[in-house]
Design a protein around this motif. Structure first.
Motif, short mmCIF file in Angstrom:
data_model
loop_
_atom_site.label_atom_id
_atom_site.label_comp_id
_atom_site.label_asym_id
_atom_site.label_seq_id
_atom_site.Cartn_x
_atom_site.Cartn_y
_atom_site.Cartn_z
N LEU A 229 0.77 -1.15 0.29
CA LEU A 229 0.04 0.09 0.11
C LEU A 229 0.70 1.05 -0.02
O LEU A 229 1.85 1.46 0.84
N ALA A 230 0.49 2.20 -0.74
CA ALA A 230 1.13 3.43 -0.80
C ALA A 230 0.10 4.62 -0.58
O ALA A 230 -0.87 4.50 -1.08
N TYR A 231 0.68 5.60 -0.07
CA TYR A 231 -0.26 6.92 0.14
C TYR A 231 0.45 8.02 0.46
O TYR A 231 1.79 7.83 0.61
N ALA A 232 -0.23 9.05 0.06
CA ALA A 232 0.42 10.39 0.42
C ALA A 232 -0.71 11.39 0.37
O ALA A 232 -1.90 11.12 -0.03
N TYR A 233 -0.42 12.55 1.41
CA TYR A 233 -1.41 13.52 1.46
C TYR A 233 -1.09 14.40 0.21
O TYR A 233 0.09 14.58 -0.06
N ILE A 234 -2.27 14.87 -0.55
CA ILE A 234 -1.78 15.44 -1.72
C ILE A 234 -2.77 16.68 -1.47
O ILE A 234 -3.99 16.67 -1.47
N GLN A 235 -2.22 17.99 -2.14
CA GLN A 235 -2.80 18.98 -2.19
C GLN A 235 -2.82 19.41 -3.74
O GLN A 235 -1.73 20.10 -4.32
N PRO A 236 -3.94 19.23 -4.28
CA PRO A 236 -4.14 19.71 -5.81
C PRO A 236 -4.12 21.12 -6.20
O PRO A 236 -4.50 21.80 -5.18
N PRO A 237 -3.87 21.60 -7.29
CA PRO A 237 -4.19 22.84 -7.82
C PRO A 237 -5.70 23.06 -7.72
O PRO A 237 -6.56 22.32 -7.94
N THR A 238 -6.01 24.32 -7.55
CA THR A 238 -7.54 24.80 -7.73
C THR A 238 -7.85 24.69 -8.92
O THR A 238 -9.33 24.57 -9.19
N VAL A 239 -7.12 24.83 -9.98
CA VAL A 239 -7.67 25.01 -11.21
C VAL A 239 -7.77 23.43 -11.85
O VAL A 239 -6.98 22.73 -11.53
N ALA A 240 -8.74 22.91 -12.39
CA ALA A 240 -8.86 21.78 -12.87
C ALA A 240 -7.74 21.07 -13.58
O ALA A 240 -7.18 21.50 -14.55
N SER A 241 -7.44 19.85 -12.92
CA SER A 241 -6.56 18.87 -13.67
C SER A 241 -6.62 17.71 -12.67
O SER A 241 -7.05 17.79 -11.54
N VAL A 242 -6.13 16.71 -13.09
CA VAL A 242 -6.29 15.26 -12.46
C VAL A 242 -4.99 15.02 -11.56
O VAL A 242 -3.85 14.94 -12.33
N ALA A 243 -5.18 14.86 -10.41
CA ALA A 243 -3.92 14.53 -9.55
C ALA A 243 -3.95 13.07 -9.44
O ALA A 243 -5.08 12.45 -9.14
N TRP A 244 -2.90 12.31 -9.06
CA TRP A 244 -2.77 11.10 -9.07
C TRP A 244 -1.34 10.69 -8.40
O TRP A 244 -0.45 11.30 -8.25
N ILE A 245 -1.25 9.39 -7.93
CA ILE A 245 -0.22 8.93 -7.38
C ILE A 245 -0.20 7.38 -7.87
O ILE A 245 -1.05 6.90 -8.33
N GLU A 246 1.14 6.99 -7.97
CA GLU A 246 1.14 5.65 -8.82
C GLU A 246 2.26 4.58 -7.98
O GLU A 246 3.33 5.07 -8.08
N LEU A 247 1.74 3.57 -7.86
CA LEU A 247 2.68 2.49 -7.21
C LEU A 247 3.48 1.62 -8.51
O LEU A 247 2.81 1.19 -8.87
N ARG A 248 4.91 1.97 -8.41
CA ARG A 248 5.61 0.98 -9.79
C ARG A 248 6.40 0.14 -9.01
O ARG A 248 7.08 0.32 -7.82
N PHE A 249 6.40 -0.96 -9.85
CA PHE A 249 7.32 -2.13 -9.57
C PHE A 249 8.23 -2.29 -10.75
O PHE A 249 8.06 -2.28 -11.77
N TYR A 250 9.70 -2.84 -10.15
CA TYR A 250 10.68 -2.82 -11.23
C TYR A 250 11.21 -4.27 -10.99
O TYR A 250 11.25 -4.89 -10.06
N ASP A 251 11.66 -4.82 -12.17
CA ASP A 251 12.66 -5.95 -11.88
C ASP A 251 14.21 -5.77 -11.44
O ASP A 251 14.58 -4.75 -11.19
N ILE A 252 14.84 -6.87 -11.41
CA ILE A 252 16.27 -6.93 -10.82
C ILE A 252 17.15 -6.17 -11.75
O ILE A 252 17.89 -5.36 -11.04
N ASN A 253 16.73 -5.47 -12.95
CA ASN A 253 17.64 -4.97 -13.87
C ASN A 253 17.28 -3.33 -13.70
O ASN A 253 17.74 -2.63 -14.50
N GLY A 254 16.16 -3.24 -12.94
CA GLY A 254 15.59 -1.54 -12.85
C GLY A 254 14.38 -1.37 -14.09
O GLY A 254 14.25 -0.19 -13.87
N ASN A 255 14.19 -2.57 -14.79
CA ASN A 255 13.16 -2.17 -15.57
C ASN A 255 11.86 -1.98 -14.93
O ASN A 255 11.26 -3.15 -14.10
N GLN A 256 10.95 -1.06 -15.36
CA GLN A 256 9.54 -0.97 -14.65
C GLN A 256 8.56 -2.07 -15.55
O GLN A 256 8.55 -2.30 -16.61
N ILE A 257 7.94 -2.89 -14.41
CA ILE A 257 7.24 -4.08 -15.09
C ILE A 257 5.71 -4.01 -14.52
O ILE A 257 4.81 -4.60 -15.36
N GLN A 258 5.34 -3.13 -13.72
CA GLN A 258 3.91 -2.76 -13.44
C GLN A 258 3.92 -1.40 -12.65
O GLN A 258 4.70 -0.91 -12.22
#
Length: 743
Positions: A229-258
């Motif tokens: 589980l990953a989480y963060a407190y986020i304060q988005p801008p007041t003007v419309a845009s989509v704020a997000w967080i993303e949990l990323r996994f990497y293999d032993i070589n540092g390649n992003q796999i998920q």
């Protein structure tokens, strides 16, 4: 309650009952303010003598170790912006000052300021500095809830302190696309006891219009198959845009796999900090992970702020539940849930915090017509021929619902449908949250199960919210297990009701009840904060059949329900040995061999008067005191000798336990001056003979059991790169366990 680990005294921290911990450093006078937020009512009022910057400092200087990171924070309110600093000292000489950034705006409401830095070379002490710049003389600025000490970080966080908080700098993060990174101090009113939240936030600024994102530099190791589980407190801008967080996994070589993303659905207007969560299982070839954050559709110059950023093993909403966090909490969407029949539609509730039982979102089931629909979860692993319980909480948000049927659908290893349990049908009155359990035995061949809801609306445009969905094998609510080799009984309490209170008693054959000791002292009317509680009872008697009585209480102390455990007996393999235990530090408990039990004395205070002309004296006596005598024991190895020294070093009240039938009952004792003697002439002989002067004592009442408080090896790996680094910080392995650092 004092802030854990604070080097400042309680008076200096809370300004109660006086301001004696503070003095003027520049252009100010120190006064007692009112309206504090820590419970005592007082706060520190720093009043300017003239226009310009004013500074207050702690009266005392506090010991620090050069090269160690220290953290300071305070809550502040006033008519101007402010900052907080750590003043590094070598004796009476100021070496340097590390200042926080200045707040972006002033506020008369309480808000947090903070700073962290590594103590410079030569520093032996530190002071806290409080600074604000006033427009005139006789202007007051207010401070309270002030901390100086080691960094306070989230237990279990895979990310280091500076990546979690950005209190030292922004080096834990790197731009990915269309972004610059800085730190800012917006006005944030955190809960007074939220010690994890600081004042300095990580700020991502979109360089140009379009998508923008940043990524944590750290790559903590993960275990394939483990849910995170990953989480963060986020304060988005007041003007419309989509704020997000993303949990990323990497293999032993540092390649992003998920990559698993969770988008914030902020209220309108969005002005605060919102804790957004994302979870997923590490894939089979995962080696490391990280966290990204960003804005989609950003305008140039838009800012996304982040605070308290965490990646940790995902918690279970019910001990033993096989439902992943995403499928049970709906924090990032509807996960594996689908509508298998009927007109209903499903979605995550919006906006953030609008309707939830756990987290900030729930599952919204909407039926356009007054008909029945079937909603089904993904499949989860189960074991055949054992009992399982599905449980969820739900409440009607709009319209009306006649019934909600909760049942379990079973599948074999090749996904063949084995049918459903009978389920339980619930009537859903009103608009409260209702718990809806359903029990069933998994049929032969079942390896998977899905939770199925048949919801029947009785009005058009009806909406039902569902949250905290769990499925677990039903284990005994109360279990006990003896660990005679280590001298304790483990008590496991399951399915405890949250927000009630608990008292736990040990019951001996004569019916006598004794409260069992926990981390906060004797477990008497303690708040229940988890459905699962494990207690190690190191004070359980030896050779006596006992059981445990569990009282679950309402807030007013009345009994809501009770339980009784099975009977269990703790044994002692060798009657020639005895236990010496430290009730507050069971890791120090030592088994030793008895040479000879004490010859007891019971002192008494007496005044003797000789009356002239009378044969007999007049004796005035006090109450006869407890037992006193010398216990003679042997230690048989250097390891036993070292363990006994560790046990005796603290001078704490100890518990002496011998085998039953030897005429000695369990006794709390104080140990006086000890004698350690060799038993032979050979220098290599490891046996030692000890004389321990014992004085009977009362059972410690307010003493809690020291423990790791959730601390794991992962926390140590996150903070320290090598074993040598540990040796520079901790004197013993016990200090590592308790996070008790030198200096």
């Amino acid at each position: 309650m004092a802030i854990p680990g604070n080097l400042l005294s309680a008076t200096t921290e809370t300004i109660d009952p006086n301001t004696s911990g503070w003095t003027s450093k520049l252009n100010c006078t120190i006064n007692m303010g009112i309206g504090g937020r820590t419970g005592g009512g007082g706060c520190l009022s720093v009043r300017s003598v003239a226009a310009g910057e004013m500074q207050a400092r702690t009266v005392s200087s506090y010991p620090v170790v050069a090269g160690t990171v220290y953290y300071a924070f305070a809550d502040s309110a006033g008519a101007s912006t402010e900052r907080i600093g750590i003043r590094w000292m070598a004796g009476a000489t100021e070496l340097s000052v590390t200042w926080s950034l200045t707040t972006m705006a002033s506020s008369a409401n309480w808000h947090r300021v903070s700073v962290a830095a590594s103590a410079p070379a030569g520093a032996t002490q530190a002071q806290v500095l409080l600074s604000s710049t006033e427009a005139a003389g006789s202007v007051s600025h207010f401070w309270e809830n002030i901390y100086l000490g080691l960094p306070i970080r989230t237990t279990g966080n895979l990310l280091p302190f500076n990546t979690e908080s950005s209190e030292v700098d922004a080096s834990g993060w790197t731009p990915v696309v269309n972004a610059s990174i800085s730190r800012q101090v917006p006005v944030m009113n955190w809960s007074v006891t939220n010690y994890l939240a600081g004042g300095q936030t990580l700020a991502m600024t979109a360089v140009a219009a379009g998508n923008a994102s940043i990524l944590a530099v750290d790559r903590p190791a993960v275990t394939p198959g483990q849910e995170y589980l990953a989480y963060a407190y986020i304060q988005p801008p007041t003007v419309a845009s989509v704020a997000w967080i993303e949990l990323r996994f990497y293999d032993i070589n540092g390649n992003q796999i998920q990559a698993t993303r969770s988008a914030l659905a902020p209220p309108t207007p969005a002005t605060g900090m919102y804790r957004q969560r994302v979870s997923d299982r590490a894939p089979a070839n995962a080696a490391t992970c990280s966290l990204a954050a960003g804005l989609d559709g950003a305008s140039a110059g838009q800012v996304l702020r982040l605070e308290t950023i965490v990646i940790a093993a995902a918690p279970s909403m019910q001990a033993g539940s096989v439902v992943p966090y995403a499928d049970g909490s709906f924090e990032q969407g509807v996960a594996g849930w689908t509508v298998t029949s009927g007109v209903a539609t499903i979605d995550r509730t919006t906006p953030w915090g609008d309707s939830f039982f756990e987290g900030a979102y729930s599952l919204a089931i909407t039926s356009a017509t007054a008909t029945a629909s079937t909603i089904r979860s993904a499949k989860f692993p189960v074991t055949e021929s054992v009992n399982w319980r599905a449980l969820l909480v739900a409440h009607p948000d709009a319209g009306t619902w006649s019934t909600v049927l909760v049942r379990i659908r079973w599948y074999d290893a090749t996904n063949n449908d084995l049918g459903t349990s009978a389920g339980v049908n619930y009537v859903v009155p009103g608009s409260s949250w209702y718990a809806m359990p359903s029990d069933a035995e998994a049929p032969a061949g079942a390896t998977q199960a899905a939770i199925e809801l048949v919801v029947t609306a009785s009005a058009v445009a009806s909406v039902l919210h569902v949250d905290q969905v769990v499925l677990w094998e039903i284990l005994p609510q109360t279990a006990v297990e003896e660990h005679s080799g280590d001298g304790y009984i483990e008590v496991t309490l399951r399915e405890l009701p949250l927000d009630f209170y608990l008292s736990l008693y040990r019951v001996t054959p004569d019916g006598a009840r004794t409260l069992v000791r926990g981390t906060d002292g004797l477990i008497e009317q303690q708040a229940i904060t988890s459905d699962l509680l494990l207690v190690e009872d190191h004070e359980a008697p030896l050779g006596v059949p006992i059981h445990y009585h569990i009282a679950i209480l309402n807030a007013d102390g009345t009994t809501a329900s009770t339980r009784t455990s099975p009977t269990i007996t703790l044994t002692l393999a060798d009657i020639n040995t005895c236990w010496l235990k430290d009730p507050g530090n069971p890791q120090r408990n030592t088994l030793v061999m008895v040479q000879r039990a004490p010859d007891w004395q019971r002192p008494i205070e007496q005044a003797v008067f000789v009356v002239r002309g009378r044969r007999n004296k007049v004796v005035l006596s006090g109450s006869r005191q407890g037992l006193e005598g010398d216990l003679a024991i042997w230690t048989r190895s250097d390891e036993e000798r070292a363990a006994l020294h560790l046990l005796l070093d603290s001078g704490n009240v100890l518990l002496w336990q011998a085998a039953p039938g030897l005429g000695v009952t369990d006794m709390y004792v104080n140990v006086g001056q000890i004698t350690e003697a060799r038993v032979g002439a050979l220098a290599q002989e490891q046996w030692r003979a000890w004389a321990l002067p014992l004085t009977e004592a009362d059972m410690p009442v307010n003493l809690g059991v020291n423990g790791a408080a959730g601390r794991t090896w992962q926390d140590i790996l996150t903070e320290f790169a090598t074993w040598e680094d540990l040796q520079d910080v901790y004197a013993t392995w016990e200090d590592v366990l308790l996070d008790r650092r030198m200096g």
